[in-house]
Design an enzyme around this catalytic site. Structure first.
Site, PDB file in Angstrom:
ATOM      1  N   ARG A 107       0.820  -1.219   0.000  1.00 52.64           N
ATOM      2  CA  ARG A 107       0.000   0.000   0.000  1.00 52.64           C
ATOM      3  C   ARG A 107       0.857   1.274   0.000  1.00 52.64           C
ATOM      4  NH1 ARG A 107      -2.985  -3.802  -0.505  1.00 52.64           N
ATOM      5  NH2 ARG A 107      -4.988  -4.145   0.534  1.00 52.64           N
ATOM      6  N   SER A 122     -10.498   0.197   3.520  1.00 53.82           N
ATOM      7  CA  SER A 122      -9.825  -0.051   4.798  1.00 53.82           C
ATOM      8  C   SER A 122      -9.269   1.253   5.344  1.00 53.82           C
ATOM      9  CB  SER A 122      -8.662  -1.015   4.621  1.00 53.82           C
ATOM     10  OG  SER A 122      -9.135  -2.262   4.221  1.00 53.82           O
ATOM     11  N   GLU A 178      -4.458   4.336   6.064  1.00 53.60           N
ATOM     12  CA  GLU A 178      -4.313   4.258   4.591  1.00 53.60           C
ATOM     13  C   GLU A 178      -4.890   5.491   3.903  1.00 53.60           C
ATOM     14  OE1 GLU A 178      -5.940   1.091   2.275  1.00 53.60           O
ATOM     15  OE2 GLU A 178      -4.978  -0.472   3.423  1.00 53.60           O
TER      16      GLU A 178
HETATM   17  N1  EPU Z   1     -11.589 -10.249  11.139  1.00 57.43           N
HETATM   18  C1  EPU Z   1     -12.206 -10.212  12.361  1.00 57.43           C
HETATM   19  N2  EPU Z   1     -12.966  -9.139  12.665  1.00 57.43           N
HETATM   20  C2  EPU Z   1     -13.138  -8.096  11.804  1.00 57.43           C
HETATM   21  C3  EPU Z   1     -12.495  -8.131  10.563  1.00 57.43           C
HETATM   22  C4  EPU Z   1     -11.719  -9.219  10.237  1.00 57.43           C
HETATM   23  O1  EPU Z   1     -12.078 -11.124  13.164  1.00 57.43           O
HETATM   24  O2  EPU Z   1     -13.852  -7.149  12.165  1.00 57.43           O
HETATM   25  C5  EPU Z   1     -10.780 -11.429  10.789  1.00 57.43           C
HETATM   26  C6  EPU Z   1     -11.436 -12.179   9.612  1.00 57.43           C
HETATM   27  O3  EPU Z   1     -12.395 -13.087  10.070  1.00 57.43           O
HETATM   28  C7  EPU Z   1     -10.251 -12.857   8.972  1.00 57.43           C
HETATM   29  C8  EPU Z   1      -9.105 -11.894   9.221  1.00 57.43           C
HETATM   30  O4  EPU Z   1      -9.526 -11.030  10.282  1.00 57.43           O
HETATM   31  O5  EPU Z   1      -9.959 -14.069   9.615  1.00 57.43           O
HETATM   32  C9  EPU Z   1      -8.736 -11.088   7.975  1.00 57.43           C
HETATM   33  O6  EPU Z   1      -9.872 -10.350   7.538  1.00 57.43           O
HETATM   34  P1  EPU Z   1     -10.199 -10.120   5.962  1.00 57.43           P
HETATM   35  O7  EPU Z   1     -10.136 -11.415   5.230  1.00 57.43           O
HETATM   36  O8  EPU Z   1     -11.397  -9.280   5.863  1.00 57.43           O
HETATM   37  O9  EPU Z   1      -8.939  -9.357   5.434  1.00 57.43           O
HETATM   38  P2  EPU Z   1      -8.365  -7.983   5.863  1.00 57.43           P
HETATM   39  O10 EPU Z   1      -6.991  -8.238   6.374  1.00 57.43           O
HETATM   40  O11 EPU Z   1      -9.295  -7.239   6.742  1.00 57.43           O
HETATM   41  C10 EPU Z   1      -7.258  -7.448   3.528  1.00 57.43           C
HETATM   42  C11 EPU Z   1      -7.008  -6.080   2.873  1.00 57.43           C
HETATM   43  C12 EPU Z   1      -8.172  -5.707   1.966  1.00 57.43           C
HETATM   44  C13 EPU Z   1      -8.364  -6.790   0.913  1.00 57.43           C
HETATM   45  C14 EPU Z   1      -8.627  -8.126   1.644  1.00 57.43           C
HETATM   46  C15 EPU Z   1      -8.752  -9.295   0.678  1.00 57.43           C
HETATM   47  C16 EPU Z   1      -5.734  -4.472   4.160  1.00 57.43           C
HETATM   48  C17 EPU Z   1      -5.765  -3.423   5.214  1.00 57.43           C
HETATM   49  N3  EPU Z   1      -6.903  -5.066   3.906  1.00 57.43           N
HETATM   50  O12 EPU Z   1      -8.349  -7.273   4.421  1.00 57.43           O
HETATM   51  O13 EPU Z   1      -7.834  -4.487   1.307  1.00 57.43           O
HETATM   52  O14 EPU Z   1      -9.430  -6.489   0.047  1.00 57.43           O
HETATM   53  O15 EPU Z   1      -7.520  -8.415   2.545  1.00 57.43           O
HETATM   54  O16 EPU Z   1      -7.536  -9.566   0.084  1.00 57.43           O
HETATM   55  O17 EPU Z   1      -4.676  -4.741   3.595  1.00 57.43           O
HETATM   56  C18 EPU Z   1      -7.994  -2.092   1.363  1.00 57.43           C
HETATM   57  O18 EPU Z   1      -6.778  -2.035   1.469  1.00 57.43           O
HETATM   58  O19 EPU Z   1      -8.714  -1.043   1.289  1.00 57.43           O
HETATM   59  C19 EPU Z   1      -8.659  -3.384   1.395  1.00 57.43           C
HETATM   60  C20 EPU Z   1      -9.982  -3.469   1.483  1.00 57.43           C
END
Ligand code: EPU
Length: 314
Positions: free
Chosen positions: A166, A219, A294
């Site tokens: 990012r 995010s 971000e």
């Molecule tokens: N989780 C929780 N509670 C929450 C949110 C998430 O327990 O409120 C847990 C989920 O259950 C999962 C883990 O955390 O086990 C990861 O969550 P998720 O799969 O939603 O991925 P993320 O890390 O929140 C990242 C990127 C997204 C991208 C997705 C899919 C970042 C900050 N976020 O999300 O990117 O779309 O993976 O690849 O890097 C963005 O940068 O704007 C963005 C949306």
């Protein structure tokens, strides 16, 4: 290369309402706004003004409710996408969602992750947008970038762009470089394989992330890497602080994922800032982790907002 600029006929507006030009739907007035339709028009504005604020679709930009005094340039009318075999050149204002679909139509793989992503090319390159283990830098070849310090167009290759999670040279120097267009080399692949990946990504997005019917900036925080190299989900940390559903004024943490803040009811930049600060502060208190935001900001913010953003950027 020095910019040869035509200054003619740039569409412009005074006291321009930006509510429909940012994904959070914040009401914010630009003293003056320009819609550029090509590189020459874009560059002529850099010659005219020292500081310019560029908006693609405002999917990652928090606008101040107090408005934007410096000129705003909107790039969405500068949006050509042209393919030559597996090489694609894309102008800054092109919607990456459209780019993903066009690549698919040409049986080219590499942009499946862009499906449903509410961004334009310029912003996506600047922040090295990513999802589903793919990111903009993966198939990136070069970008045409305006250097406002040297007042000229540069052609930067992948190494010069200093991409990381990012982040890029552009994001690190927000007042210096502006993306004009970029070139990518994609990979020929089976139509059905690309389609399946796009479907999968699209379904994930619908299941896990808010739709644009809930105005948001994506995010809020990057996922932090801990000292042992492990990457933590910022959303999960915020969730563990019990903040899902937490609201101040018209803004609140989304009930289904802790890393999204929604404009539920005519939120102001101050509401948004206060919610984001609460998330940052709670995670710091509880886990000793300083999350990194971000979001980029644009406009004149109140003293109390500035104070919070300053703490969060330390
Ligand atoms: N989780 C929780 N509670 C929450 C949110 C998430 O327990 O409120 C847990 C989920 O259950 C999962 C883990 O955390 O086990 C990861 O969550 P998720 O799969 O939603 O991925 P993320 O890390 O929140 C990242 C990127 C997204 C991208 C997705 C899919 C970042 C900050 N976020 O999300 O990117 O779309 O993976 O690849 O890097 C963005 O940068 O704007 C963005 C949306």
């Amino acid at each position: 290369m020095n910019c040869t600029c035509s200054k003619s006929n740039i569409e412009s507006y005074e006291k321009f309402e930006l509510k429909n030009f940012n994904a959070l739907k914040i009401s914010s007035t630009a003293d003056v706004a320009y819609f550029v339709k090509d590189e020459a028009q874009f560059c002529s504005l850099f010659e005219r003004y020292k500081n310019i604020n560029v908006i693609g679709c405002g999917s990652n930009v928090l606008l101040s409710s107090l408005g934007v005094r410096e000129p705003v340039v909107l790039t969405r009318k500068m949006s050509e996408i042209s393919f030559r075999k597996n090489v694609v050149e894309v102008e800054a204002g092109a919607a990456v969602q459209k780019l993903s679909v066009e690549a698919f139509k040409n049986s080219l793989s590499g942009f499946e992750f862009l499906i449903g992503l509410p961004a334009t090319l310029g912003g996506a390159v600047a922040m090295n947008a990513g999802a589903h283990n793919q990111c903009i830098s993966d198939f990136f070849v070069s970008a045409r970038v305006f250097d406002t310090l040297e007042n000229k167009i540069l052609c930067l290759d992948k190494e010069q762009m200093q991409f990381s999670y990012r982040n890029s040279l552009i994001k690190k120097n927000p007042n210096r470089y502006v993306v004009l267009s970029a070139k990518f080399e994609l990979i020929k692949a089976e139509h059905s394989a690309i389609e399946n990946k796009m479907k999968e990504n699209s379904e994930f997005r619908k299941r896990v992330q808010p739709s644009l019917a809930l105005p948001n900036l994506g995010s809020v925080f990057k996922n932090p890497t801990l000292q042992d190299g492990q990457v933590q989900s910022a959303g999960m940390l915020i969730d563990k602080c019990g903040l899902k559903g937490y609201k101040i004024g018209g803004a609140g943490v989304w009930e289904n994922h802790g890393n999204f803040v929604i404009n539920y009811n005519n939120c102001t930049s101050s509401d948004y800032t206060n919610v984001v600060y609460k998330m940052y502060d709670s995670v710091k208190e509880r886990f000793g982790i300083q999350l990194e935001c971000e979001i980029v900001r644009m406009g004149e913010f109140s003293e109390s907002e500035e104070e919070k953003w300053k703490i969060m950027s330390n």
